[in-house]
Design an enzyme around this catalytic site. Sequence first.
Site, PDB file in Angstrom:
ATOM      1  CB  THR A 148      -1.956  -1.633   5.494  1.00 51.87           C
ATOM      2  OG1 THR A 148      -0.834  -2.046   4.918  1.00 51.87           O
ATOM      3  CG2 THR A 148      -3.118  -1.777   4.605  1.00 51.87           C
ATOM      4  CB  THR A 162       2.139  -7.429   0.127  1.00 48.75           C
ATOM      5  OG1 THR A 162       1.712  -8.675   0.383  1.00 48.75           O
ATOM      6  CG2 THR A 162       1.173  -6.810   1.015  1.00 48.75           C
ATOM      7  CE  LYS A 169      -0.267  -1.134   1.439  1.00 51.15           C
ATOM      8  NZ  LYS A 169      -0.440  -2.384   2.051  1.00 51.15           N
TER       9      LYS A 169
END
Lengths: 410, 410
Positions: free
Chosen positions: B157, B194, B183
Amino acid sequence: MAVAGFEIPALLPVKGCQLGATFADIKGVKPAKVVRDDVVVLRFAPGSSVAGVFTKNAFCAAPVTLCREYLGGAVEAFVINAGNANACTGDQGLSHAKQTCQAAADIAGVKPHQIMPFSTGVIGEPLPVSRLTTALPKAWETLSEDNWLRAARGIMTTDTRPKGVSKTLIIDGKTVTITGISKGAGMIKPNMATMLGYVVTDATIAQPLLQSILSRAADKSFNRITVDGDTSTNDSCMLVATGGSGCAEIASEDDANYPVIAQAITEVLMQLAHAIVADAEGATKFVAINVQQGETSKESLRVAYAVAHSPLVKTALFACDPNWGRIVAAIGYAGVQGLDASKVNVFLGDVQIVANGARAASYTEEAGQKVMDQDRITITIELARGSAEETVWTSDFSHEYVTINAEYRS
Amino acid sequence: MAVAGFEIPALLPVKGCQLGATFADIKGVKPAKVVRDDVVVLRFAPGSSVAGVFTKNAFCAAPVTLCREYLGGAVEAFVINAGNANACTGDQGLSHAKQTCQAAADIAGVKPHQIMPFSTGVIGEPLPVSRLTTALPKAWETLSEDNWLRAARGIMTTDTRPKGVSKTLIIDGKTVTITGISKGAGMIKPNMATMLGYVVTDATIAQPLLQSILSRAADKSFNRITVDGDTSTNDSCMLVATGGSGCAEIASEDDANYPVIAQAITEVLMQLAHAIVADAEGATKFVAINVQQGETSKESLRVAYAVAHSPLVKTALFACDPNWGRIVAAIGYAGVQGLDASKVNVFLGDVQIVANGARAASYTEEAGQKVMDQDRITITIELARGSAEETVWTSDFSHEYVTINAEYRS
């Protein structure tokens, strides 16, 4: 940068309290860039009551150690320096703080333990105590009841503007004044982090009651503001009652005048605390986070602080971005055991953004944006677990926050 | 911006694992600015063991709910999308995640519960599920054992570079490969915040043991990194053993091969976790915070996280400023009961900056500066209370951090 609408008003003199200030180059800038007062003195009439609350940081600064020791005695003056925190300075720091008290005591004609020292600034550098003591007589020469604004300016560090407020009320037919000043612009958080507050009233209040009023008021004000979650080694908030108004002494909570004066003092502390948030380093927003329906006050506070400390929420606030997902994520990791996410509601101002844990059907990005574009924002969170409500106040994280904190020592 | 020295190496194929990717415009940029893969598929040989650890956020995303439900079953594929987190999307979100599984199951010829869905991106927006399911056949067409780098890129992202690592070892005379990708570039913190991690080995490992290996390895790696203290709604780390190497099954900790494979897997996870920190949003420093001599692991971790989460420490790191006062302040408010500040030592790299709670006599600003100018910094803290040691890894806060997080949605 600072949020508009929190500018300092005219500050009223308080009978029995004189203030003085001078420039001592405490920070040791060579050549001194700006000649700005960095030593401030507050002188109280003999017999004044003095109350204080201090940082809970395990590394408290030398002056805080002395203040704690002197609290409860016949304190008659405060000596405050900006530019150096005299923290993490070991035995030498304690000696420097004592030398400060001795020098001030000599001038005032009192004992050293009747002087309380306060320091704010960089941690770990030796206090240039001889520059400070050399400057003290000059500060004393300027003592005046009308010097509140100068004192408010003299205690500033990275603050962009002085902070203060005055309030008057009538007690027993006599006008009583409360005036307070504060400093602090970052490193602000519960337990008085990196801020100094001095509130003086000419009411007559017995010391134990004064201490109780201060502790409760601080808990609703200075202990409910947060900028970056850091607590400092030097935070102190002092409340002094000089008795200069001549009104009768208030010594117990049963006194009819107690709730009136306690409420007024609390309001002064809240205004001083809010002014700190509004001038937080790089702040562009003044944000209230109101958590309702918690099972306990503790869990409501946990959620409020989780949201208030989230750098992702704070950068979204700076960007005026109604990114409610970040708010919800912060609620989710606040550590409330058994929180049912599917019952949580969140409001941005009057706009409901989350209903039962998901985006509210009525929510539009435009409505959220309209709230976010304001300078003052309230985020209301309903936990659907009980009736405990808590509010904390915070600010956003801007580019300027990084700039100020990356460059503070240079 | 990202710390140098953590670039992705060549990734080795793992027998029994094929990967595919395609562009589905999940983020819905009109017109799509960059055509970059945002849907990734991992396909495993039947009989593979699958283990997983997931976010502890109370607002977990719909795909996480399904993954938890499907864990322990005969999972044969992962479908991952970037650009939308499908979090805080209520019943609709769950339905979208199920539709994704159904569509993938139809293509693969398996049952929906044999497909695990993963999403990362903005919270609270409905997943554009038809764009996703329409793109799935294209992703399937690209399936290949040599597609690890493409998959690493497809799950990004705000990451500035793909993250992955491979390792081989010999078990029972057979070459076993472990390859992993991850990621995550902000909102990273304990409890998997996250980030997505996918580690696959062609060893043969029974599922319960695999789960135990993953839980322990995650605790030493992904659960010890933090960028901004926020935990996300979608964090997931998966470990798959395909058995493709043909080596004998490892089913118990008593197996002689257990410590070897467990260690290798842990190292892969640590490298993936460190790569995330080194690519944290706007990161210019990779910082290890090592706390020694705690009374308990818990208090050592508390101190490490207090320092790692302090925005004041993080901005000082960005400024290459050896502002040890901020480190000491953070240790002081970490909440260690009865901490004796006068016994605490702090080192910046090999340079002692604090001795017994005050600035070390041997310390010079020049020596501190020399350490701060490096890309990789270790801060060592000695609490003088016991023998519990913990390390967490973090990064600094830069101007770019604010820029990225203020603009992520635009």
